[in-house]
Design a protein around this motif. Structure first.
Motif, PDB file in Angstrom:
ATOM      1  N   UNK A  33       0.773  -1.237   0.000  1.00 32.96           N
ATOM      2  CA  UNK A  33       0.000   0.000   0.000  1.00 32.96           C
ATOM      3  C   UNK A  33       0.801   1.280   0.000  1.00 32.96           C
ATOM      4  N   UNK A  34       2.093   1.179  -0.293  1.00 32.41           N
ATOM      5  CA  UNK A  34       2.924   2.381  -0.325  1.00 32.41           C
ATOM      6  C   UNK A  34       2.848   3.038  -1.697  1.00 32.41           C
ATOM      7  N   UNK A  35       3.097   4.358  -1.713  1.00 31.82           N
ATOM      8  CA  UNK A  35       3.227   5.109  -2.947  1.00 31.82           C
ATOM      9  C   UNK A  35       4.714   5.202  -3.259  1.00 31.82           C
ATOM     10  N   UNK A  36       5.138   4.554  -4.340  1.00 36.96           N
ATOM     11  CA  UNK A  36       6.566   4.428  -4.639  1.00 36.96           C
ATOM     12  C   UNK A  36       6.941   5.198  -5.902  1.00 36.96           C
ATOM     13  N   UNK A  37       7.952   6.054  -5.763  1.00 40.33           N
ATOM     14  CA  UNK A  37       8.575   6.680  -6.921  1.00 40.33           C
ATOM     15  C   UNK A  37       9.880   5.953  -7.174  1.00 40.33           C
ATOM     16  N   UNK A  38       9.938   5.226  -8.287  1.00 41.52           N
ATOM     17  CA  UNK A  38      11.139   4.489  -8.632  1.00 41.52           C
ATOM     18  C   UNK A  38      11.969   5.262  -9.638  1.00 41.52           C
ATOM     19  N   UNK A  39      13.253   5.376  -9.361  1.00 39.09           N
ATOM     20  CA  UNK A  39      14.141   6.189 -10.205  1.00 39.09           C
ATOM     21  C   UNK A  39      15.363   5.376 -10.607  1.00 39.09           C
ATOM     22  N   UNK A  40      15.733   5.459 -11.890  1.00 39.73           N
ATOM     23  CA  UNK A  40      16.927   4.777 -12.371  1.00 39.73           C
ATOM     24  C   UNK A  40      17.393   5.478 -13.643  1.00 39.73           C
ATOM     25  N   UNK A  41      18.689   5.360 -13.930  1.00 39.52           N
ATOM     26  CA  UNK A  41      19.226   5.983 -15.143  1.00 39.52           C
ATOM     27  C   UNK A  41      19.049   5.078 -16.364  1.00 39.52           C
ATOM     28  N   UNK A  42      18.611   3.842 -16.134  1.00 41.34           N
ATOM     29  CA  UNK A  42      18.433   2.894 -17.232  1.00 41.34           C
ATOM     30  C   UNK A  42      16.997   2.940 -17.752  1.00 41.34           C
ATOM     31  N   UNK A  43      16.800   3.372 -18.998  1.00 43.02           N
ATOM     32  CA  UNK A  43      15.442   3.386 -19.564  1.00 43.02           C
ATOM     33  C   UNK A  43      14.801   2.001 -19.564  1.00 43.02           C
TER      34      UNK A  43
END
Length: 226
Positions: A33-43
């Motif tokens: 139930x978390x709101x997750x912003x996932x970030x990565x430099x790989x498209x």
């Protein structure tokens, strides 16, 4: 999975690095139930998680402007899950510290890497590969059915009640005096784990959970080898 503290019911988290560790952590948190912003430099990685996570973004986490643009400073909780690129891991952590992120978890690939992360300001450091390797080593080389190092030098282990202790109360076994460990829980066959007391009597097939200094837990496990 790490036990992540949250305050004021804020269930938003920034996860930087969507490799094996970061990706699985992100998916599990979404499931909870978390709101997750996932970030990565790989498209490629970002695209693979685009539909599963709340938000995803392709960006360089070592670029302070990029972190500002995604609102990293607005998160009270962030995980730096970059493992293979030490410089990126350390710089990203340092930038999040400077931005005032209140709780930063960072993945390390070695104890040395972990110490550096702590020095730049990471609040929690995890070594998933190292910890899992250490845990499995204890399981395959001893009599433990499960093993967790709670912190460096202090561990918890699960094993079968030793034959020599069957039919005796924990007081009679003198396990604390002999091994320096404490039995905290006992599970009888067909039952659930329950708290152990000095009057708890061990039976054949019982599982016990012991806690103590790592060396003492290991010594106890070795003593039960056939």
């Amino acid at each position: 999975m790490p036990q992540i503290d949250r305050r004021n019911d804020d269930k938003r988290i920034l996860i930087i690095g969507l490799g094996r560790f970061g990706g699985s952590l992100a998916l599990e948190l979404v499931r909870r139930g978390w709101e997750v912003l996932g970030m990565d430099s790989s498209p490629r990685l970002v695209q693979s998680y685009a539909e599963a996570l709340t938000h995803t973004v392709i960006a360089d986490s070592t670029d302070e402007d990029a972190l500002q643009q995604i609102g990293a400073h607005q998160f009270s909780l962030a995980v730096v899950a970059i493992g293979s690129h030490l410089e990126e891991s350390i710089l990203t952590t340092s930038l999040l510290v400077d931005m005032g992120v209140r709780s930063i978890w960072a993945k390390a690939t070695s104890r040395r890497h972990g110490r550096i992360l702590e020095q730049v300001g990471a609040h929690h450091v995890v070594l998933p590969e190292h910890d899992m390797g250490e845990r499995v080593a204890h399981l395959v080389s001893g009599r433990m059915l499960d093993y967790v190092e709670l912190e460096e030098g202090f561990a918890l282990g699960k094993t079968k009640a030793p034959q020599e202790m069957i039919g005796k109360s924990l007081r009679e076994t003198r396990i604390r005096q002999r091994f320096g460990i404490t039995v905290v829980s006992v599970k009888q066959v067909g039952a659930s784990f329950t708290y152990a007391t000095q009057d708890t009597v061990l039976h054949k097939g019982d599982l016990i959970v012991v806690v103590g200094r790592t060396d003492d837990v290991e010594r106890f496990a070795e003593s039960q080898r056939p």
